[in-house]
Design a protein around this motif. Structure first.
Motif, short mmCIF file in Angstrom:
data_model
loop_
_atom_site.label_atom_id
_atom_site.label_comp_id
_atom_site.label_asym_id
_atom_site.label_seq_id
_atom_site.Cartn_x
_atom_site.Cartn_y
_atom_site.Cartn_z
N ALA A 245 -26.90 0.32 70.07
CA ALA A 245 -26.96 0.12 68.62
C ALA A 245 -28.02 1.04 68.03
O ALA A 245 -28.82 1.66 68.76
N ASP A 246 -28.07 1.09 66.72
CA ASP A 246 -29.10 1.91 66.07
C ASP A 246 -30.50 1.41 66.38
O ASP A 246 -31.47 2.17 66.34
N THR A 247 -30.61 0.11 66.69
CA THR A 247 -31.91 -0.50 66.94
C THR A 247 -32.34 -0.47 68.41
O THR A 247 -33.41 -0.93 68.75
N THR A 248 -31.50 0.09 69.28
CA THR A 248 -31.79 0.05 70.71
C THR A 248 -33.05 0.82 71.05
O THR A 248 -33.22 1.98 70.63
N ASN A 249 -33.93 0.20 71.80
CA ASN A 249 -35.14 0.83 72.30
C ASN A 249 -34.87 1.26 73.75
O ASN A 249 -34.77 0.41 74.64
N LEU A 250 -34.76 2.55 73.98
CA LEU A 250 -34.40 3.04 75.31
C LEU A 250 -35.47 2.73 76.35
O LEU A 250 -35.17 2.48 77.52
N GLU A 251 -36.72 2.72 75.94
CA GLU A 251 -37.80 2.39 76.89
C GLU A 251 -37.69 0.93 77.33
O GLU A 251 -37.87 0.62 78.51
N ALA A 252 -37.37 0.04 76.38
CA ALA A 252 -37.18 -1.37 76.73
C ALA A 252 -35.99 -1.54 77.66
O ALA A 252 -36.03 -2.34 78.61
N LEU A 253 -34.92 -0.79 77.41
CA LEU A 253 -33.75 -0.84 78.29
C LEU A 253 -34.11 -0.36 79.68
O LEU A 253 -33.73 -0.99 80.69
N GLU A 254 -34.82 0.75 79.78
CA GLU A 254 -35.24 1.29 81.07
C GLU A 254 -36.05 0.26 81.85
O GLU A 254 -35.80 0.02 83.04
N ASN A 255 -37.01 -0.37 81.21
CA ASN A 255 -37.85 -1.36 81.89
C ASN A 255 -37.04 -2.57 82.33
O ASN A 255 -37.27 -3.14 83.41
N PRO A 270 -32.03 -6.71 76.49
CA PRO A 270 -32.70 -6.13 75.31
C PRO A 270 -31.80 -6.11 74.09
O PRO A 270 -30.57 -6.03 74.19
N GLU A 271 -32.41 -6.16 72.93
CA GLU A 271 -31.66 -6.13 71.68
C GLU A 271 -30.89 -4.81 71.55
O GLU A 271 -31.39 -3.74 71.91
N GLY A 272 -29.68 -4.91 71.06
CA GLY A 272 -28.91 -3.72 70.75
C GLY A 272 -28.24 -3.06 71.93
O GLY A 272 -27.94 -1.86 71.87
N VAL A 273 -27.98 -3.80 73.02
CA VAL A 273 -27.25 -3.22 74.14
C VAL A 273 -26.05 -4.09 74.48
O VAL A 273 -26.11 -5.32 74.43
N ASN A 298 -22.66 5.31 70.01
CA ASN A 298 -23.63 5.86 70.95
C ASN A 298 -23.64 5.04 72.24
O ASN A 298 -23.59 3.81 72.21
N TYR A 299 -23.72 5.75 73.37
CA TYR A 299 -23.63 5.12 74.68
C TYR A 299 -24.68 5.72 75.62
O TYR A 299 -25.32 6.73 75.31
N ALA A 300 -24.79 5.08 76.79
CA ALA A 300 -25.64 5.63 77.84
C ALA A 300 -25.09 5.22 79.20
O ALA A 300 -24.51 4.15 79.35
N PHE A 301 -25.29 6.11 80.18
CA PHE A 301 -25.16 5.75 81.58
C PHE A 301 -26.57 5.48 82.09
O PHE A 301 -27.48 6.28 81.83
N ILE A 302 -26.77 4.38 82.81
CA ILE A 302 -28.10 4.07 83.31
C ILE A 302 -27.99 3.41 84.67
O ILE A 302 -27.05 2.65 84.94
#
Length: 321
Positions: A245-255, A270-273, A298-302
């Motif tokens: 989402a527009d509000t997604t924090n990638l650092e929070a997702l990573e952690n 996390p919010e926005g995933v 918007n997407y991500a592979f993680i």
């Protein structure tokens, strides 16, 4: 970083299964209704259906060897995945109860008390056979009320299907019943792997890479595991697809993707995933597939490992209208 005890220097990769296989012994298998439903679940048109209603896996007890396509329907209010762990011949969940539970339970108690090094050292008492468990793929993370389609190649044998996402209190989902034996028979599957539209590779040296641009609509992703190693959180790498989402924090997702962090893999996500599946931890040289109908956004592979940005295991992309 503290020096890990000998157990983790040589056998750290099996910690994934340890988390789940031992906590199942606290009980909490499927209730009578779920067991009845399980017997009624059939494999339709080569698709193995797996359903989670709360903290359970409703699925066939036996599936053929070779390529299997799994449709995982997460009808619960929690994020889940399933991972298939192949046991060495002659070993079952009963061996886990008698030989694995005592040292692991004590080790986890020490870790929860903040005595991390002492807890890890306790795992030196685990039986040698347990280090022969082979992580054989499964779905990536799947958000509540979502489903995923994953195809993997399985050898005959005894497997445990598991999920080790954590409850808000830090307890693993396995302690609530999300660990189930499943037999891969010697009857061969008639399923063939799907034809990919996008090819993904993952390795410890090159991270996650893929070919071309990714368009909206139905996509079939192949995931080639060019290698497999034990990362700092004692698990191997995998590929998870997440809508941002527009509000997604990638650092929070990573952690959050690091279970060894006290707040990692813990409910809520996390919010926005929104997790849409993927291919779970698999051996070096193997290939798995997952299918998704992509909407613009918007997407991500993680991967489920620490420091994904540094390792090239967090890759963002945009699907256009």
């Amino acid at each position: 970083m503290k020096t890990l005890p000998p157990f983790f220097k040589s056998h750290g990769y099996v910690i994934t299964a340890l988390i789940i296989l031992t906590f199942i012994l606290h009980g909490c298998g499927p209730d009578k209704k779920a067991k009845t439903e399980e017997k009624l679940v059939a494999k339709k048109d080569g698709i193995v259906q797996i359903t989670t209603t709360v903290m359970d896996f409703i699925s066939p007890d036996t599936i053929p060897f070779g390529w299997n396509t799994f449709n995982y329907q997460n009808n619960s209010n929690e994020t889940h995945f399933f991972l298939l762990d192949k046991y060495p011949e002659g070993k079952t969940i009963l061996n886990t109860k008698n030989e694995v539970f005592p040292p692991f339970d004590k080790g986890m108690d020490l870790i929860n008390e903040g005595k991390t090094e002492a807890g890890f050292a306790e795992f030196n008492n685990l039986p040698a056979w347990f280090f022969e468990v082979v992580f054989s793929g499964g779905s990536g993370l799947v958000s509540p009320k979502k489903n995923s389609t994953t195809t993997v190649n399985l050898e005959p044998g005894y497997y445990l299907m598991e999920c080790y996402v954590k409850m808000p209190n830090g307890k693993f989902h396995s302690s609530m019943g999300m660990a189930k034996p499943i037999i891969v028979s010697k009857d061969k599957s008639n399923v063939s792997p799907p034809i990919p539209t996008i090819t993904i590779t993952i390795s410890s040296t090159e991270g996650i890479n893929y070919n071309g641009s990714i368009a909206k609509g139905p996509q079939v992703f192949s995931v080639e595991f060019k290698d497999q190693i034990t990362h700092e959180n004692f698990v191997g790498h995998d590929v998870n697809l997440v809508k941002l989402a527009d509000t997604t924090n990638l650092e929070a997702l990573e952690n959050w993707m690091n279970w060894a962090d006290p707040k990692g893999l813990i409910t809520p996500a996390p919010e926005g995933v929104t997790f849409l599946g993927g291919v779970n931890d698999s051996p070096a040289g193997s290939v798995g597939y997952f299918e998704v109908d992509l909407e613009p956004g918007n997407y991500a592979f993680i991967s489920e490992v620490p420091n994904t940005m540094k390792k090239g295991m967090l890759k963002t992309f945009t699907v256009s209208e």
